[in-house]
Design a protein around this motif. Structure first.
Motif, short mmCIF file in Angstrom:
data_model
loop_
_atom_site.label_atom_id
_atom_site.label_comp_id
_atom_site.label_asym_id
_atom_site.label_seq_id
_atom_site.Cartn_x
_atom_site.Cartn_y
_atom_site.Cartn_z
N SER A 46 -5.10 8.48 3.53
CA SER A 46 -5.74 7.57 2.58
C SER A 46 -4.66 6.74 1.90
CB SER A 46 -6.56 8.35 1.55
OG SER A 46 -5.75 9.25 0.85
N TRP A 47 -4.91 5.43 1.82
CA TRP A 47 -3.93 4.47 1.32
C TRP A 47 -4.49 3.74 0.13
CZ3 TRP A 47 0.96 3.74 3.47
CH2 TRP A 47 1.22 4.54 4.59
N THR A 48 -3.62 3.43 -0.84
CA THR A 48 -4.01 2.75 -2.07
C THR A 48 -3.22 1.47 -2.22
OG1 THR A 48 -4.45 4.89 -3.13
CG2 THR A 48 -4.14 2.98 -4.58
N PHE A 71 0.85 -1.19 0.00
CA PHE A 71 0.00 0.00 0.00
C PHE A 71 0.88 1.24 0.00
CE2 PHE A 71 -2.46 -3.39 1.72
CZ PHE A 71 -3.75 -3.16 1.26
N SER A 113 0.80 5.84 0.23
CA SER A 113 0.04 7.04 0.59
C SER A 113 0.92 8.27 0.46
CB SER A 113 -0.47 6.94 2.03
OG SER A 113 -1.12 8.15 2.40
#
Length: 121
Positions: free
Chosen positions: A82-84, A75, A77
Motif C-alpha cells: 500500500s502506497w501513500t 509516494f 510505503s
C-alpha cells in the motif's frame, strides 16, 4: 517497480506505464507480484529507502501524439503493498537519481521543469 512497456523513448498507442511492485525472496530466481497498482503508472522515476519506507519520486508518463509529461508526485510505503501520496516535489522531474543519508532523501540531476510539459528534455 513501474516502468514503460512500448517502443523505446517514443510514444506509441500500444505503450502503457506500469505501477507494479514485484518481489523476490530467493536472490532473483523467482518473482511474485506484490501489487499491480501502487501509484499512477510512470517510468524514469527515482527510488530511495529512508525512515523504514520505500519512496517513488517523480518520473514521466506519456499520452497521445508522442507527448511526454514530467511528474512531481512522490509516494511512500512501509510494506511495498500500500502506497501513500506525500508532498509533491517543487518542480517536475524525470531521469533523476535519489539517495538517502540517514532519514533525509536527496534528489539530483535529471530533467527538470516548472511545468509538466517541457520542451527539450
Amino acid at each position: 517497480m513501474g516502468g514503460k512497456i512500448g517502443a523505446g523513448f517514443t510514444y506509441s498507442p500500444t505503450d502503457y506505464y506500469l505501477s507494479d511492485v514485484q518481489r523476490s525472496d530467493n536472490e532473483g530466481r523467482t518473482w511474485s507480484l506484490v501489487t499491480a497498482s501502487a501509484w499512477p503508472g510512470r517510468a524514469y522515476f527515482a527510488t530511495a529507502f529512508a525512515s523504514n519506507q520505500a519512496w517513488v519520486i517523480g518520473g514521466l508518463w506519456g499520452e497521445g501524439g508522442g507527448f511526454t509529461h514530467l511528474l512531481n508526485s512522490v509516494f511512500r510505503s512501509s510494506n511495498m503493498a500500500s502506497w501513500t501520496a506525500v508532498a509533491n516535489l517543487t518542480s517536475y522531474l524525470g531521469w533523476m537519481h535519489a539517495t538517502a543519508v540517514g532519514n533525509v532523501i536527496y534528489v539530483a540531476g535529471g530533467c527538470s521543469s516548472a511545468t509538466p510539459n517541457p520542451n527539450g528534455c
